[in-house]
Design a protein around this motif. Sequence first.
Motif, PDB file in Angstrom:
ATOM      1  N   TYR A  11       0.890  -1.168   0.000  1.00 48.57           N
ATOM      2  CA  TYR A  11       0.000   0.000   0.000  1.00 48.57           C
ATOM      3  C   TYR A  11       0.921   1.209   0.000  1.00 48.57           C
ATOM      4  O   TYR A  11       1.470   1.560   1.046  1.00 48.57           O
ATOM      5  CB  TYR A  11      -0.882   0.029   1.248  1.00 48.57           C
ATOM      6  N   ILE A  14       4.114   1.053   2.183  1.00 46.45           N
ATOM      7  CA  ILE A  14       3.970   0.002   3.200  1.00 46.45           C
ATOM      8  C   ILE A  14       3.821  -1.369   2.551  1.00 46.45           C
ATOM      9  O   ILE A  14       2.953  -1.575   1.713  1.00 46.45           O
ATOM     10  CB  ILE A  14       2.721   0.259   4.084  1.00 46.45           C
ATOM     11  N   ALA A  16       2.583  -4.978   2.673  1.00 43.54           N
ATOM     12  CA  ALA A  16       1.600  -5.744   3.436  1.00 43.54           C
ATOM     13  C   ALA A  16       1.809  -7.246   3.283  1.00 43.54           C
ATOM     14  O   ALA A  16       1.520  -8.019   4.197  1.00 43.54           O
ATOM     15  CB  ALA A  16       0.188  -5.375   3.006  1.00 43.54           C
ATOM     16  N   ALA A  35      -3.400 -13.002  13.012  1.00 42.27           N
ATOM     17  CA  ALA A  35      -3.847 -11.921  13.891  1.00 42.27           C
ATOM     18  C   ALA A  35      -4.310 -10.719  13.068  1.00 42.27           C
ATOM     19  O   ALA A  35      -4.172 -10.703  11.849  1.00 42.27           O
ATOM     20  CB  ALA A  35      -2.706 -11.507  14.816  1.00 42.27           C
ATOM     21  N   ASN A  36      -4.830  -9.728  13.737  1.00 40.89           N
ATOM     22  CA  ASN A  36      -5.218  -8.478  13.071  1.00 40.89           C
ATOM     23  C   ASN A  36      -4.020  -7.883  12.351  1.00 40.89           C
ATOM     24  O   ASN A  36      -2.919  -7.852  12.902  1.00 40.89           O
ATOM     25  CB  ASN A  36      -5.718  -7.442  14.087  1.00 40.89           C
ATOM     26  N   GLY A  37      -4.247  -7.432  11.140  1.00 45.67           N
ATOM     27  CA  GLY A  37      -3.179  -6.763  10.403  1.00 45.67           C
ATOM     28  C   GLY A  37      -2.140  -7.686   9.816  1.00 45.67           C
ATOM     29  O   GLY A  37      -1.107  -7.240   9.317  1.00 45.67           O
ATOM     30  N   ALA A  38      -2.398  -9.002   9.844  1.00 49.39           N
ATOM     31  CA  ALA A  38      -1.404  -9.955   9.344  1.00 49.39           C
ATOM     32  C   ALA A  38      -1.285  -9.894   7.823  1.00 49.39           C
ATOM     33  O   ALA A  38      -0.238 -10.195   7.254  1.00 49.39           O
ATOM     34  CB  ALA A  38      -1.772 -11.368   9.785  1.00 49.39           C
ATOM     35  N   GLY A  39      -2.376  -9.509   7.153  1.00 51.59           N
ATOM     36  CA  GLY A  39      -2.330  -9.434   5.687  1.00 51.59           C
ATOM     37  C   GLY A  39      -3.321 -10.384   5.023  1.00 51.59           C
ATOM     38  O   GLY A  39      -3.245 -10.627   3.814  1.00 51.59           O
ATOM     39  N   LYS A  40      -4.272 -10.889   5.782  1.00 52.07           N
ATOM     40  CA  LYS A  40      -5.234 -11.860   5.237  1.00 52.07           C
ATOM     41  C   LYS A  40      -6.133 -11.212   4.174  1.00 52.07           C
ATOM     42  O   LYS A  40      -6.284 -11.738   3.071  1.00 52.07           O
ATOM     43  CB  LYS A  40      -6.108 -12.441   6.374  1.00 52.07           C
ATOM     44  N   SER A  41      -6.726 -10.082   4.537  1.00 50.84           N
ATOM     45  CA  SER A  41      -7.613  -9.412   3.576  1.00 50.84           C
ATOM     46  C   SER A  41      -6.834  -8.962   2.350  1.00 50.84           C
ATOM     47  O   SER A  41      -7.328  -9.030   1.223  1.00 50.84           O
ATOM     48  CB  SER A  41      -8.275  -8.202   4.226  1.00 50.84           C
ATOM     49  N   THR A  42      -5.604  -8.507   2.589  1.00 47.75           N
ATOM     50  CA  THR A  42      -4.780  -8.074   1.460  1.00 47.75           C
ATOM     51  C   THR A  42      -4.538  -9.234   0.501  1.00 47.75           C
ATOM     52  O   THR A  42      -4.542  -9.053  -0.724  1.00 47.75           O
ATOM     53  CB  THR A  42      -3.439  -7.521   1.984  1.00 47.75           C
ATOM     54  N   GLU A  83     -14.476  -8.476   3.585  1.00 47.39           N
ATOM     55  CA  GLU A  83     -14.633  -8.143   4.994  1.00 47.39           C
ATOM     56  C   GLU A  83     -15.667  -7.024   5.135  1.00 47.39           C
ATOM     57  O   GLU A  83     -15.682  -6.084   4.335  1.00 47.39           O
ATOM     58  CB  GLU A  83     -13.275  -7.644   5.489  1.00 47.39           C
ATOM     59  N   GLU A 160     -13.660 -13.363   6.728  1.00 48.63           N
ATOM     60  CA  GLU A 160     -14.251 -13.279   8.062  1.00 48.63           C
ATOM     61  C   GLU A 160     -15.779 -13.260   8.069  1.00 48.63           C
ATOM     62  O   GLU A 160     -16.394 -12.307   8.564  1.00 48.63           O
ATOM     63  CB  GLU A 160     -13.713 -12.036   8.799  1.00 48.63           C
ATOM     64  N   GLN A 193     -10.837 -15.153  11.718  1.00 52.67           N
ATOM     65  CA  GLN A 193     -10.233 -14.895  13.031  1.00 52.67           C
ATOM     66  C   GLN A 193     -10.628 -16.014  13.981  1.00 52.67           C
ATOM     67  O   GLN A 193      -9.897 -16.351  14.894  1.00 52.67           O
ATOM     68  CB  GLN A 193     -10.796 -13.584  13.611  1.00 52.67           C
TER      69      GLN A 193
HETATM   70  N1  LIG Z   1      -5.803   0.687   2.381  1.00 54.12           N
HETATM   71  C1  LIG Z   1      -4.693   0.526   3.103  1.00 54.12           C
HETATM   72  N2  LIG Z   1      -3.735   1.472   3.128  1.00 54.12           N
HETATM   73  C2  LIG Z   1      -2.609   1.320   3.850  1.00 54.12           C
HETATM   74  N3  LIG Z   1      -2.335   0.243   4.584  1.00 54.12           N
HETATM   75  C3  LIG Z   1      -3.242  -0.743   4.621  1.00 54.12           C
HETATM   76  C4  LIG Z   1      -4.469  -0.658   3.875  1.00 54.12           C
HETATM   77  N4  LIG Z   1      -5.177  -1.789   4.097  1.00 54.12           N
HETATM   78  C5  LIG Z   1      -4.422  -2.528   4.919  1.00 54.12           C
HETATM   79  N5  LIG Z   1      -3.260  -1.926   5.234  1.00 54.12           N
HETATM   80  C6  LIG Z   1      -2.205  -2.437   6.090  1.00 54.12           C
HETATM   81  O1  LIG Z   1      -1.788  -3.684   5.573  1.00 54.12           O
HETATM   82  C7  LIG Z   1      -1.579  -4.611   6.612  1.00 54.12           C
HETATM   83  C8  LIG Z   1      -2.409  -5.856   6.379  1.00 54.12           C
HETATM   84  O2  LIG Z   1      -3.784  -5.510   6.470  1.00 54.12           O
HETATM   85  P1  LIG Z   1      -4.951  -6.552   6.208  1.00 54.12           P
HETATM   86  O3  LIG Z   1      -6.207  -5.782   6.163  1.00 54.12           O
HETATM   87  O4  LIG Z   1      -4.619  -7.376   5.048  1.00 54.12           O
HETATM   88  O5  LIG Z   1      -4.899  -7.422   7.534  1.00 54.12           O
HETATM   89  P2  LIG Z   1      -5.859  -8.576   8.024  1.00 54.12           P
HETATM   90  O6  LIG Z   1      -5.018  -9.767   8.262  1.00 54.12           O
HETATM   91  O7  LIG Z   1      -7.003  -8.741   7.102  1.00 54.12           O
HETATM   92  O8  LIG Z   1      -6.366  -7.997   9.416  1.00 54.12           O
HETATM   93  P3  LIG Z   1      -7.793  -8.114  10.146  1.00 54.12           P
HETATM   94  O9  LIG Z   1      -7.840  -9.432  10.771  1.00 54.12           O
HETATM   95  O10 LIG Z   1      -7.762  -7.024  11.155  1.00 54.12           O
HETATM   96  O11 LIG Z   1      -8.834  -7.921   9.107  1.00 54.12           O
HETATM   97  C9  LIG Z   1      -1.924  -3.887   7.902  1.00 54.12           C
HETATM   98  O12 LIG Z   1      -0.709  -3.454   8.489  1.00 54.12           O
HETATM   99  C10 LIG Z   1      -2.730  -2.710   7.463  1.00 54.12           C
HETATM  100  O13 LIG Z   1      -2.553  -1.605   8.306  1.00 54.12           O
END
Ligand SMILES: Nc1ncnc2c1ncn2[C@@H]1O[C@H](COP(=O)(O)OP(=O)(O)OP(=O)(O)O)[C@@H](O)[C@H]1O
Lengths: 235, 300
Positions: A11, A14, A16, A35-42, A83, A160, A193
């Motif tokens: 991103y 950053i 991800a 965990a939260n922020g691990a990168g699953k949604s990405t 999500e 999720e 999760q």
């Molecule tokens: N639109 C965005 N712009 C900048 N950084 C982002 C964006 N979306 C996600 N991130 C960052 O990318 C990383 C991975 O985010 P992601 O949403 O993939 O996590 P996740 O595993 O799905 O978390 P959760 O369980 O909380 O949904 C995180 O550090 C997040 O802050």
Amino acid sequence: MLKIDNINTFYGKIQALKNVSIEVSEGEIITLIGANGAGKSTTLMSISGIVPARTGKIYFEGQEISSLEPDQIVGLGISQVPEGRRIFPNLTVRENLDLGAFLRKDKAAIHKDLDMVFELFPILAQRRHQAGGTLSGGEQQMLAISRAIMGRPRLLLLDEPSLGLAPLIVQQIFEIITQINQENKTTIFLVEQNAYLALKIAHRGYVMETGTVTLTDTGANLMQNEEVKNAYLGV
Amino acid sequence: MNYFTEVVLSGLTRGSIYALIALGYTMVYGIIELINFAHGEIYMIGAFTALILASVLTIFGFNTIAILFLASIIAIVYSAMYGYTMEKVAYKPIRNSQRLSALISAIGMSMFLQNYVRIAQTSDFLPFPRIIPRFPWLSALPISMSSAQFMIFASTAVVMVLLTFLIKFTKIGKSMRAASQDKVMAKLLGVNVNKVISVTFIIGSATAALGGILISSYTGQINFYIGFLAGIKAFVAAVLGGIGSIPGAVLGSFVLGLTESLGAGYISSDYEDVFAFIILAVILIVKPAGILGKGQIEKV
Ligand SMILES: Nc1ncnc2c1ncn2[C@@H]1O[C@H](COP(=O)(O)OP(=O)(O)OP(=O)(O)O)[C@@H](O)[C@H]1O
Ligand SMILES: [Mg+2]
């Protein structure tokens, strides 16, 4: 069926996802936990082409999809329930479902699928003329899954689906996911999760930490894994 | 016919034209949150194209009805292509940049098109041919309406009905509504959002061009500058009704048109153009989201 080959997704500056590789075979339910922020949604957004990987490649049935547009990827048979469900609040339940079948032209089969969805979730049939935004959280999740099913995907990405729902509804949703996998032969890529429920229905699982896949095994084995138990199962 | 009816009729005429232009503003804003300040120029280009076509067709000896339809349809299609190209050239490349970039690009586009027409044509007012024929049966109506006014009302009504149908019931209409609510989700369902944006520009440009042709055949003259003031006023109408809302744009246009005519008719015609800006100032203070608008709108 799906092969994610060493992708890196950013991103802006950053990073991800770091060197993520995941494979899914036809007919499987695989889960990605972390965990939260691990990168699953990405990961799911990279598959769908919304946040394309900067390096690395993704293949679907041997065809490279990492350079395709999101609508082309949907056209190949990959649907995502993102999500937060993302129901169109000002469209009716029926219109939300119609949009699920946006790329299909087989009118008769679309109608049959609509009946099937209404049978699966009778509450949606009752609410069909109501605006999507007026549904409860559980109903919205049902609608989100139904909308994706209306596209007749061969690979269904779920982000999720249990989030914010009462245990009874979660149970029902997971039963339906298993049912879609067995009866419609839809391959499932489930991000969760709720690791316990996910590993219970998944054939295989991947564990992700800060953008990297750290562990992969069968669902049953992961449930017995000490690290997984400590970090994600809370036992 | 009494003075009041005449004033109201003229207000409704203005309102119809503003509505045809405001539709484009509000639809584009609804989908990409851009105030397309060059939108008024499409209205002007539509009128100029129709003028040129009408002159050429007259030389070739076409009859009035043929000229009306051919000149209008070709000018509308041509202007729609302008709108399509404008989006591709001036807005698409910077879609992910700051909002200010798009705004500057829009103003630049507006100045470019105005001056392009000024140099290619002339800066003087040109007479616009009376391409709308006389409808003798209009005199049977209890109120006296010119055939141009009748065409303006009829075309606006037809456009509104068609557009409502398109947006409510067709596949492209559903994808437009979906994209305006959540672009990422629309993409995840297979909607080609770039195509939706292009279609929005094409429709908005076509209705603006129609407005330009109609008003020019009503007033009987045009120059390169007519799009500027009409564009600003239609923008005010869209904001007044609630930008992003289609019924809002139509309502705002008629409120503005009637206010202007009543103001000019009963207060002073010297201040005709000032009423729009008074209304804009009032609405921004009292209800910034507009009459039918929801929530907050960002100031541009
Ligand atoms: N639109 C965005 N712009 C900048 N950084 C982002 C964006 N979306 C996600 N991130 C960052 O990318 C990383 C991975 O985010 P992601 O949403 O993939 O996590 P996740 O595993 O799905 O978390 P959760 O369980 O909380 O949904 C995180 O550090 C997040 O802050
Ligand atoms: Mg997530």
